[in-house]
Design an enzyme around this catalytic site. Structure first.
Site, short mmCIF file in Angstrom:
data_model
loop_
_atom_site.label_atom_id
_atom_site.label_comp_id
_atom_site.label_asym_id
_atom_site.label_seq_id
_atom_site.Cartn_x
_atom_site.Cartn_y
_atom_site.Cartn_z
N TYR A 50 0.86 -7.56 -20.75
CA TYR A 50 1.96 -7.24 -19.84
C TYR A 50 3.30 -7.46 -20.54
CZ TYR A 50 4.95 -7.47 -15.69
OH TYR A 50 5.95 -7.25 -14.76
N THR A 95 6.33 -8.92 -3.96
CA THR A 95 6.32 -7.46 -4.07
C THR A 95 4.95 -6.85 -3.80
OG1 THR A 95 5.81 -7.60 -6.42
CG2 THR A 95 8.14 -7.54 -5.80
N LYS A 105 14.45 10.45 -21.12
CA LYS A 105 14.78 11.64 -21.91
C LYS A 105 14.99 12.87 -21.03
CE LYS A 105 11.34 10.95 -24.89
NZ LYS A 105 10.48 11.18 -26.11
N LYS A 142 6.70 -5.06 -21.70
CA LYS A 142 8.06 -5.35 -21.24
C LYS A 142 8.99 -5.68 -22.41
CE LYS A 142 7.23 -4.71 -16.86
NZ LYS A 142 7.78 -3.52 -16.17
N SER A 172 12.14 -4.70 -15.79
CA SER A 172 11.37 -5.46 -16.76
C SER A 172 10.80 -6.68 -16.02
CB SER A 172 12.24 -5.86 -17.94
OG SER A 172 11.52 -6.61 -18.89
N ASP A 226 2.67 10.66 -10.81
CA ASP A 226 2.18 9.55 -11.63
C ASP A 226 3.03 9.57 -12.90
OD1 ASP A 226 0.84 7.91 -13.45
OD2 ASP A 226 -1.14 8.43 -12.67
N ASN A 260 10.78 1.81 -12.13
CA ASN A 260 10.20 0.64 -11.48
C ASN A 260 8.68 0.64 -11.46
OD1 ASN A 260 10.03 -1.66 -9.42
ND2 ASN A 260 9.13 0.05 -8.28
#
Length: 280
Positions: A150, A185, A118, A154, A136, A58, A85
């Site tokens: 949302y 999707t 990072k 982004k 994005s 997660d 993603n």
């Protein structure tokens, strides 16, 4: 990207993540597919056991990210492409959106990706190359009623990515921000789209977006497989873009938004410029 690459793809169990993983496998690359529930990847792993492995993670569990990245590098030797993603749809007017909902969305769309970036950057800097793909949305360039939370995540991801691109360019690392429009999707599907508790006062504004999302699954014009191919084309370009809108709807919406911003800026330019000290 002529040599085989090692891809780390989050949210790989469905949608863009799965399409990107399949495209990379078809190109002869190796994919480390990250998902909360890896069972959805069993068919790909069975079909391509030497090209893909599934890892349960997660991305909001930022404490575990560095451990996972270190393990991948130890076993595969490198990470060439990170694809951030993992994400979800959320619909609700700002007043409808709870603090917890907003914070959870930022954890998923911003803080998780930032932690992954990072974690991989020391390895990419050491190997003097790599690519970071940030999923994005057209909602990362503009927003409308019902998509405020949302889009806020982004917009933040895009701001981070624009600075990141300038910082890592000297190390040969590419940053690609992908801005899809409506694609099939599964994000609008039953159990996938998330709706804040409805306030009837916003039925004519955020409510329209709520109904569009609820009724829109399976009718979106975008093909995730073609999106994955477009992402590969951009990454392989000699001069890749920072931002890659995908779909007619995304291109049209962003162009229209830029025209509106330019028009408004010109209309108020005199007022905007008349804010300096009168030192002369």
């Amino acid at each position: 990207m002529s040599n085989p690459k090692i891809w780390l793809v989050t949210g790989a169990s469905s949608g863009f993540g799965r399409a990107i993983a399949q495209d990379a496998i078809a190109a002869g690359d190796t994919v480390v597919a990250v998902a909360r529930r890896t069972a959805a990847l069993d068919d790909l792993v069975a079909a391509h056991p030497d090209r893909i492995e599934a890892i349960s993670l997660d991305v909001t569990d930022t404490a575990r990210i560095e451990e996972v990245v270190a393990d991948v590098v130890a076993r595969h030797g490198r990470i060439d492409v990170l694809v951030n993603n993992a994400g979800r749809t959320q619909v609700g007017a700002i007043e409808e959106t709870t603090d917890a909902e907003l914070r959870q969305l930022f954890d998923l769309h911003l803080f998780g990706p930032a932690a992954l970036i990072k974690a991989v950057l020391p390895h990419m800097r050491a190997q003097r190359g790599g690519a970071i793909v940030q999923l994005s949305s057209v909602g990362g360039q503009l927003s409308f009623a019902g998509f405020g939370a949302y889009s806020a995540t982004k917009f933040a991801l895009e701001g981070l990515s624009e600075a990141l691109a300038a910082e890592v360019r000297p190390f040969g690392i590419k940053v690609l921000v992908v801005e899809p429009g409506a694609f099939r999707t599964g994000l609008f599907g039953p159990g996938a789209a998330y709706f804040s508790t409805e306030n009837p006062a916003y039925d004519a504004t955020a409510g329209d977006t709520r109904r569009m999302v609820a009724d829109g699954d399976g009718t979106q014009p975008g093909d995730p497989a073609k999106a994955a191919a477009a992402i590969r084309t951009a990454l392989e370009a000699d001069n890749p873009p920072l931002r890659l809108p995908l779909g007619d709807d995304a291109v049209d919406a962003i162009l229209g938004h830029l025209d509106t911003v330019r028009s408004e800026l010109h209309e108020w330019e005199k007022v905007s410029r008349a804010t300096t000290f009168d030192d002369e």
